[in-house]
Design an enzyme around this catalytic site. Structure first.
Site, PDB file in Angstrom:
ATOM      1  CD  GLU A 177      -2.949  -1.210   2.266  1.00 42.03           C
ATOM      2  OE1 GLU A 177      -2.652  -0.649   3.337  1.00 42.03           O
ATOM      3  OE2 GLU A 177      -4.027  -1.775   2.076  1.00 42.03           O
ATOM      4  CD  GLU A 368      -3.999  -6.132   2.499  1.00 43.66           C
ATOM      5  OE1 GLU A 368      -4.799  -5.472   3.186  1.00 43.66           O
ATOM      6  OE2 GLU A 368      -2.769  -5.989   2.562  1.00 43.66           O
TER       7      GLU A 368
HETATM    8  C1  BGP Z   1      -4.434  -2.945   5.124  1.00 36.74           C
HETATM    9  C2  BGP Z   1      -3.125  -3.571   5.499  1.00 36.74           C
HETATM   10  C3  BGP Z   1      -3.189  -4.853   6.235  1.00 36.74           C
HETATM   11  C4  BGP Z   1      -4.448  -5.095   7.025  1.00 36.74           C
HETATM   12  C5  BGP Z   1      -5.697  -4.498   6.441  1.00 36.74           C
HETATM   13  C6  BGP Z   1      -6.909  -4.533   7.342  1.00 36.74           C
HETATM   14  O1  BGP Z   1      -4.263  -1.574   5.116  1.00 36.74           O
HETATM   15  O2  BGP Z   1      -2.325  -3.793   4.355  1.00 36.74           O
HETATM   16  O3  BGP Z   1      -1.990  -5.032   6.916  1.00 36.74           O
HETATM   17  O4  BGP Z   1      -4.324  -5.232   8.326  1.00 36.74           O
HETATM   18  O5  BGP Z   1      -5.501  -3.197   5.986  1.00 36.74           O
HETATM   19  O6  BGP Z   1      -6.824  -3.515   8.298  1.00 36.74           O
HETATM   20  P1  BGP Z   1      -6.988  -3.770   9.851  1.00 36.74           P
HETATM   21  O7  BGP Z   1      -6.030  -4.824  10.210  1.00 36.74           O
HETATM   22  O8  BGP Z   1      -6.693  -2.458  10.491  1.00 36.74           O
HETATM   23  O9  BGP Z   1      -8.403  -4.200  10.046  1.00 36.74           O
END
Ligand code: BGP
Length: 470
Positions: A177, A368
């Site tokens: 990201e 993701e």
């Molecule tokens: C993204 C990241 C991840 C992940 C995801 C979900 O920004 O790449 O590492 O964790 O978000 O977010 P969270 O874990 O805060 O729910």
């Protein structure tokens, strides 16, 4: 009657990051990363302590102990039918402070074991080189990615990875990201910005330096592993105008460009026309060194991977909030939200795939997508129908995007096993098809239990998407 448009070669799997899963933060020579000094938030913002303090819970330090459980966990992924698995390499296992000249062999051996196992199970690795795991010592001494002195240390690390793992890893991505350096600068760019500092300048300079570093990484990858593919990895959850008011439409369009600018550079090889005015408006003057632009032009990526969790609605009068899943705007009356306030929008995924494929015409990988929720055991079972609903609906819309003609090569569900939340540090914001017995205070046996969604994802993969229409 709908049918599956998922191609035979489709990559089905899940994604994790080392810092949110591995734990073993001081094992086998590993040094501290920026995530190892983040506290647990429980709805509040996580605190960066910049050192390990007593009486704090640092969730990444133990996480779900994937380091000692990878064999069992990856075998469970294989049981679900994964033919790919996205993971990150923990930079500080390989270079504990980031400054060493030679890598830590013990750290390298860990990933040898992981990749050996994956090969034996026919699981294709998709590797993120830097996923919120910058060595803390580099940040302490150099201040993060707005300092170009980060570059040689990062490139030394990348070179080691390509030499060691180049024969077994085909899909790479540099920074997780990258565009989040302007939204969550500490995690994405190792930037610790204090009050009174020129925030925009620091974040955007870091963004430029990371783009240049990414181009160098692509150049190195081509040198050491010419058959491999390098992806951009951006947070590209969707964005809509909140109303048809022209100011809202324009604001949403311009805000989207704040993220797309990174795709434009990494895929088209140059800053887009709108960049100059954007930087002017923000009062940012980029330090672009001689040779940077040529490097960017000659080292564009092979595919675009992105995270998609939600869509936000942009109202030109309301400031947006930054979150790990994407920006959060005003309420969209047509969408329900997760318990963490993230709007659920399967059609948005089809929209974003089309938007990105129209713009770039290179393969897309959804690296993701997932549903963070609280889970409860009833009679020893977790019946996570809401997660199943989220999964089904997003994959049906992804099927539509494939039918629309988008070249989507894979889908890796975020957190196929419960892991630490990057945004809040909570364990109880769970994404997994596999439950891990651990709470927000760090207590629990770490026992793994399949949820109902485990069998659902398995059936979808087994049928290459056809089960979505039965
Ligand atoms: C993204 C990241 C991840 C992940 C995801 C979900 O920004 O790449 O590492 O964790 O978000 O977010 P969270 O874990 O805060 O729910």
């Amino acid at each position: 009657m709908s049918r599956s448009y998922y191609p035979k070669s489709f990559l089905w799997g899940g994604a994790i990051a080392a810092n949110q899963a591995e734990g073993a933060y001081a094992t086998a020579g590993k040094g501290l990363s920026i995530s190892d000094v983040l506290t647990v938030g429980e709805g509040r913002i996580r605190r960066v302590t910049l050192d390990v303090e007593d009486n704090q819970v640092y969730p990444s330090q133990v996480a779900i102990d994937f380091y000692n459980n990878y064999d069992n966990d990856i075998r469970m992924f294989a049981e679900m039918g994964f033919n790919c698995f996205r993971l990150s390499i923990n930079w500080t296992r390989i270079f504990p402070t980031g400054f060493e000249e030679e890598p830590n062999e013990e750290g390298l051996k860990f990933y040898d074991r992981v990749f050996d196992l994956m090969a034996s199970l026919n699981i294709e690795p998709i590797v993120t080189i830097s996923h919120f795991e910058t060595p803390l010592e580099l940040v302490r001494q150099l201040g993060g990615w707005d300092n170009r002195d980060m570059m040689p240390h990062f490139l030394r690390y990348c070179e080691v990875l390509f030499k060691r793992y180049g024969h077994r890893v085909k899909y790479w991505m540099g920074f997780n990201e990258l565009n989040n350096v302007i939204k969550i600068p500490y995690l994405a760019g190792g930037l610790f910005i204090t009050e009174g500092e020129n925030r925009n300048q620091r974040m955007h300079q870091a963004g430029h330096n990371m783009l240049v570093a990414s181009a160098h990484v692509k150049r190195l990858m081509d040198e050491y592993c010419p058959n491999a593919m390098m992806g951009a990895m951006l947070s590209l959850s969707g964005m809509y105008p909140a109303t048809s008011h022209p100011e809202d439409v324009l604001s949403a369009y311009q805000m989207r460009r704040n993220s797309l600018i990174y795709g434009d550079v990494m895929i088209r090889g140059d800053y887009p026309a709108y960049a100059a005015r954007l930087f002017e408006t923000l009062g940012v003057t980029l330090d672009i060194e001689e040779g940077d632009m040529e490097l960017l032009k000659n080292n564009t990526v092979d595919y675009l991977s992105f995270s998609y969790y939600l869509t936000c609605a942009v109202d030109h009068k309301t400031e947006m909030a930054a979150d790990t899943g994407g920006p959060i705007g005003v309420d969209n009356p047509y969408l329900e939200k997760t318990k963490w306030g993230w709007p659920i929008d399967p059609i948005g995924l089809r929209y974003v795939c089309n938007e990105l494929y129209d713009r770039y015409e290179i393969p897309l990988l959804i690296s993701e997508n997932g549903f963070g929720a609280r889970d409860t055991f009833v009679d020893g079972k977790i019946i996570d129908d809401e997660r199943i609903d989220y999964l089904n609906k997003h994959l049906i819309q992804l099927n539509e995007a494939l039918h629309d003609g988008c070249d989507v090569i894979g889908y890796t569900w975020w957190g196929p096993i419960d892991i630490v939340s990057a945004g809040t540090g909570e364990m109880e914001k769970r994404y997994g098809f596999i439950h891990v017995d651990k709470d927000n205070d760090g207590h629990g046996t770490l026992k793994r239990t399949k949820k109902k969604s485990f069998d659902r994802y398995k059936a979808i993969i087994e049928s290459n998407g056809s089960a979505l229409f039965e």
